[in-house]
Design a protein around this motif. Structure first.
Motif, PDB file in Angstrom:
ATOM      1  N   ILE A 104      25.517 -24.643 -36.903  1.00  0.00           N
ATOM      2  CA  ILE A 104      25.303 -23.209 -36.717  1.00  0.00           C
ATOM      3  C   ILE A 104      24.033 -22.800 -37.452  1.00  0.00           C
ATOM      4  N   ARG A 105      23.096 -22.201 -36.713  1.00  0.00           N
ATOM      5  CA  ARG A 105      21.836 -21.763 -37.322  1.00  0.00           C
ATOM      6  C   ARG A 105      21.946 -20.361 -37.886  1.00  0.00           C
ATOM      7  N   GLN A 106      22.543 -19.431 -37.129  1.00  0.00           N
ATOM      8  CA  GLN A 106      22.664 -18.048 -37.580  1.00  0.00           C
ATOM      9  C   GLN A 106      24.032 -17.487 -37.225  1.00  0.00           C
ATOM     10  N   VAL A 107      24.472 -16.540 -38.025  1.00  0.00           N
ATOM     11  CA  VAL A 107      25.679 -15.754 -37.744  1.00  0.00           C
ATOM     12  C   VAL A 107      25.345 -14.299 -38.014  1.00  0.00           C
ATOM     13  N   ARG A 108      25.724 -13.431 -37.090  1.00  0.00           N
ATOM     14  CA  ARG A 108      25.503 -11.998 -37.289  1.00  0.00           C
ATOM     15  C   ARG A 108      26.759 -11.250 -36.860  1.00  0.00           C
ATOM     16  N   SER A 109      27.334 -10.514 -37.800  1.00  0.00           N
ATOM     17  CA  SER A 109      28.559  -9.764 -37.529  1.00  0.00           C
ATOM     18  C   SER A 109      28.459  -8.390 -38.161  1.00  0.00           C
ATOM     19  N   GLU A 110      28.713  -7.359 -37.349  1.00  0.00           N
ATOM     20  CA  GLU A 110      28.736  -5.997 -37.864  1.00  0.00           C
ATOM     21  C   GLU A 110      30.099  -5.636 -38.433  1.00  0.00           C
ATOM     22  N   ARG A 111      31.106  -6.475 -38.136  1.00  0.00           N
ATOM     23  CA  ARG A 111      32.437  -6.224 -38.680  1.00  0.00           C
ATOM     24  C   ARG A 111      32.501  -6.633 -40.142  1.00  0.00           C
ATOM     25  N   THR A 112      33.545  -6.213 -40.821  1.00  0.00           N
ATOM     26  CA  THR A 112      33.759  -6.605 -42.211  1.00  0.00           C
ATOM     27  C   THR A 112      34.389  -7.984 -42.252  1.00  0.00           C
ATOM     28  N   LEU A 113      33.735  -8.906 -42.934  1.00  0.00           N
ATOM     29  CA  LEU A 113      34.258 -10.247 -43.152  1.00  0.00           C
ATOM     30  C   LEU A 113      34.565 -10.429 -44.630  1.00  0.00           C
ATOM     31  N   ASP A 114      35.606 -11.197 -44.918  1.00  0.00           N
ATOM     32  CA  ASP A 114      35.932 -11.565 -46.295  1.00  0.00           C
ATOM     33  C   ASP A 114      35.370 -12.953 -46.550  1.00  0.00           C
ATOM     34  N   LEU A 115      34.524 -13.078 -47.585  1.00  0.00           N
ATOM     35  CA  LEU A 115      33.839 -14.329 -47.871  1.00  0.00           C
ATOM     36  C   LEU A 115      34.273 -14.889 -49.221  1.00  0.00           C
ATOM     37  N   MET A 119      33.509 -11.673 -51.637  1.00  0.00           N
ATOM     38  CA  MET A 119      32.732 -10.540 -51.158  1.00  0.00           C
ATOM     39  C   MET A 119      33.297 -10.103 -49.814  1.00  0.00           C
ATOM     40  N   SER A 120      33.036  -8.830 -49.459  1.00  0.00           N
ATOM     41  CA  SER A 120      33.442  -8.291 -48.168  1.00  0.00           C
ATOM     42  C   SER A 120      32.337  -7.409 -47.625  1.00  0.00           C
ATOM     43  N   GLY A 121      32.137  -7.451 -46.305  1.00  0.00           N
ATOM     44  CA  GLY A 121      31.137  -6.603 -45.682  1.00  0.00           C
ATOM     45  C   GLY A 121      30.571  -7.248 -44.433  1.00  0.00           C
ATOM     46  N   PRO A 122      29.687  -6.518 -43.719  1.00  0.00           N
ATOM     47  CA  PRO A 122      28.969  -7.108 -42.594  1.00  0.00           C
ATOM     48  C   PRO A 122      28.121  -8.287 -43.079  1.00  0.00           C
ATOM     49  N   VAL A 123      27.960  -9.295 -42.245  1.00  0.00           N
ATOM     50  CA  VAL A 123      27.344 -10.545 -42.699  1.00  0.00           C
ATOM     51  C   VAL A 123      26.212 -10.958 -41.762  1.00  0.00           C
ATOM     52  N   GLU A 176      20.092 -18.493 -46.218  1.00  0.00           N
ATOM     53  CA  GLU A 176      20.803 -17.552 -47.064  1.00  0.00           C
ATOM     54  C   GLU A 176      21.900 -16.809 -46.311  1.00  0.00           C
ATOM     55  N   VAL A 177      22.746 -16.146 -47.106  1.00  0.00           N
ATOM     56  CA  VAL A 177      23.827 -15.314 -46.593  1.00  0.00           C
ATOM     57  C   VAL A 177      23.637 -13.917 -47.158  1.00  0.00           C
ATOM     58  N   ALA A 178      23.462 -12.932 -46.285  1.00  0.00           N
ATOM     59  CA  ALA A 178      23.298 -11.538 -46.697  1.00  0.00           C
ATOM     60  C   ALA A 178      24.584 -10.791 -46.382  1.00  0.00           C
ATOM     61  N   VAL A 179      25.157 -10.162 -47.402  1.00  0.00           N
ATOM     62  CA  VAL A 179      26.399  -9.399 -47.265  1.00  0.00           C
ATOM     63  C   VAL A 179      26.068  -7.931 -47.435  1.00  0.00           C
ATOM     64  N   GLY A 180      26.361  -7.118 -46.411  1.00  0.00           N
ATOM     65  CA  GLY A 180      26.070  -5.697 -46.470  1.00  0.00           C
ATOM     66  C   GLY A 180      27.164  -4.920 -47.166  1.00  0.00           C
ATOM     67  N   GLY A 181      27.089  -3.625 -47.061  1.00  0.00           N
ATOM     68  CA  GLY A 181      28.057  -2.758 -47.715  1.00  0.00           C
ATOM     69  C   GLY A 181      27.381  -1.791 -48.656  1.00  0.00           C
ATOM     70  N   GLU A 182      28.158  -1.250 -49.596  1.00  0.00           N
ATOM     71  CA  GLU A 182      27.592  -0.291 -50.543  1.00  0.00           C
ATOM     72  C   GLU A 182      26.545  -0.940 -51.437  1.00  0.00           C
ATOM     73  N   PRO A 184      22.519 -17.995 -51.623  1.00  0.00           N
ATOM     74  CA  PRO A 184      22.119 -19.217 -50.904  1.00  0.00           C
ATOM     75  C   PRO A 184      23.210 -19.643 -49.935  1.00  0.00           C
ATOM     76  N   ARG A 185      22.816 -20.110 -48.781  1.00  0.00           N
ATOM     77  CA  ARG A 185      23.796 -20.478 -47.748  1.00  0.00           C
ATOM     78  C   ARG A 185      24.714 -21.605 -48.211  1.00  0.00           C
ATOM     79  N   ASP A 186      24.178 -22.582 -48.975  1.00  0.00           N
ATOM     80  CA  ASP A 186      25.016 -23.717 -49.370  1.00  0.00           C
ATOM     81  C   ASP A 186      26.093 -23.338 -50.381  1.00  0.00           C
ATOM     82  N   GLN A 187      26.094 -22.079 -50.869  1.00  0.00           N
ATOM     83  CA  GLN A 187      27.132 -21.627 -51.780  1.00  0.00           C
ATOM     84  C   GLN A 187      28.316 -20.991 -51.055  1.00  0.00           C
ATOM     85  N   LEU A 188      28.212 -20.805 -49.739  1.00  0.00           N
ATOM     86  CA  LEU A 188      29.305 -20.208 -48.967  1.00  0.00           C
ATOM     87  C   LEU A 188      30.353 -21.270 -48.656  1.00  0.00           C
ATOM     88  N   GLN A 189      31.599 -20.996 -49.017  1.00  0.00           N
ATOM     89  CA  GLN A 189      32.688 -21.937 -48.767  1.00  0.00           C
ATOM     90  C   GLN A 189      33.470 -21.596 -47.507  1.00  0.00           C
TER      91      GLN A 189
END
Length: 399
Positions: free
Chosen positions: A117-128, A136-140, A146-152, A158-163
């Motif tokens: 998987i090269r990219q993921v884009r979700s406007e929904r709230t995901l729990d990471l 963390m929780s928020g749009p992803v 890298e992994v960008a988590v939106g929200g307040e 870094p992407r390799d830190q996402l489990q």
């Protein structure tokens, strides 16, 4: 003007050395070297033009992936991009054990290896969940780096830190998935036979946990006389400690089979599990741990206890293989080693070949094996056979 010669005079002509001489033989250089490999320093505008031309040539020659700045439309769908550059839209189900489950709008349920998987884009709230235990929780938005988590308070990791991640937010239904399969056999005429079989699986997943509830029930009658009636319910709660290793706290099983002279049996325990194989289309995990078992029996020989409790060792295995996009094979096994008073050892295995009919419905063919090594002798002084086999064909629905 005339030039004086500075050449050394020959020693044999002393008389000429004293006489002034005008140089009339000018030296003409005839072996001139013409330099053709010269370096031209271009202007800044020309340099930029040449670089863009080279880059465009590479893009058309090497077919590089699309620019990361392209953003999918805000259409309510989740989007994933494969490493080939292809985009799929649909709904994210989960990313665990380095695999991502995705319900494509056109291709139905799909499973990919996370590295594909090269990219993921979700406007929904995901729990990471990240490898350091942070949640963390928020749009992803996931890119190759890298992994960008939106929200307040938007954050970038870094992407390799996402489990792992699962759909989250306020809807509890986002955490659940399930499957129900029903089989029915009816025969009439010289003999009347009815056989009913049901299988169900319910699962709740978060980034760090997995809860599963399984049910198998069989009822059969021949000429109005019941000849089979057994029920099995298994429940398990898994807590992930790493991408492959998890704790089982707790594990429960309820089983009854009057035709094995077993009124009811309850087993409770815990343990640990590990993924031996973790590939996009092939998974194999094993688990084991201690447990305590308590059994109630149908009336048996005089003097035999009607109930008994004992320690047990429980272990299990699940093999899940996606043979093709529409055909899958699942093989599950659960074993319990106990004392002779409650049956000695018990085995339960289910092999299911599933053929996808539509997006929500499957045709399932299951072979079920149950064994109690030392079943209790009944009041009729007959000991039931240790093994029971059933071949079940049913239609299943999943959500």
């Amino acid at each position: 003007m005339p030039l004086r010669s500075f050449c050394a005079e020959p020693a044999l002509a002393p008389t000429l050395a004293a006489t002034p001489v005008l140089a009339t033989n000018y030296v003409v250089v005839t072996n001139i070297v013409l330099v053709t490999n010269y370096v031209q320093i271009p202007s800044p505008a020309a340099s930029i033009t040449n670089q863009l031309s080279t880059l465009n040539s590479q893009l058309s020659t090497n077919s590089l992936l699309p620019d990361l700045s392209w953003v999918p439309p805000e259409d309510g769908f989740d989007w994933i991009q494969l490493k080939s550059g292809e985009w799929l839209k649909g709904q994210l189900k989960a990313m665990q054990q380095r695999q991502i489950e995705f319900d494509s709008e056109e291709l139905n349920d799909l499973t990919f290896d996370w590295k594909d998987i090269r990219q993921v884009r979700s406007e929904r709230t995901l729990d990471l969940l990240f490898v350091d235990g942070r949640k963390m929780s928020g749009p992803v938005t996931v890119t190759p780096e890298e992994v960008a988590v939106g929200g307040e308070e938007p954050q970038v990791f870094p992407r390799d830190q996402l489990q792992s991640f699962t759909p989250g937010g306020s809807k509890e239904l986002n955490y659940w998935s399930g499957m129900v399969s029903l089989g029915l056999t009816v025969r009439a005429g010289n003999t009347e036979q009815i056989e009913y079989n049901a299988q169900a699986r319910l699962q709740r997943r978060t980034p760090a946990t997995r809860f599963s509830l399984d049910y198998i029930g069989n009822i059969s009658s021949f000429n109005g006389v019941e000849n089979a009636n057994n029920t099995r319910v298994n429940s398990e709660f898994d807590l992930w400690l790493s991408r492959r290793f998890y704790l089982i706290l707790p594990q429960l099983e309820y089983y009854r089979d009057p035709f094995q002279n077993l009124k009811a049996r309850v087993t409770a325990g815990g343990g640990a599990g590990y993924d031996l194989i973790d590939h996009p289309n092939l998974e194999w995990n094993i688990s084991t741990g201690p447990a305590y078992q308590y059994a109630w029996f149908e009336p048996t020989e005089p003097g035999d206890p009607m109930e008994k409790g004992t320690a047990a060792l429980v272990f299990g295995s699940r093999f899940d293989w996606d043979i093709t996009q529409r055909i899958g094979l699942i093989m599950e096994y659960r074993g319990q080693y106990t004392s002779r008073e409650v049956g000695e050892t018990t085995h339960h295995a289910v092999g299911t070949l599933s053929l996808e009919l539509t997006k929500r419905f499957d045709l399932n063919v299951s072979l079920i094996w149950d064994r109690i090594s030392n079943p209790k002798v009944g009041l009729d002084d007959v000991q039931p056979k240790p093994d029971d086999f059933r071949l079940v064909v049913g239609v299943g629905a999943h959500f």
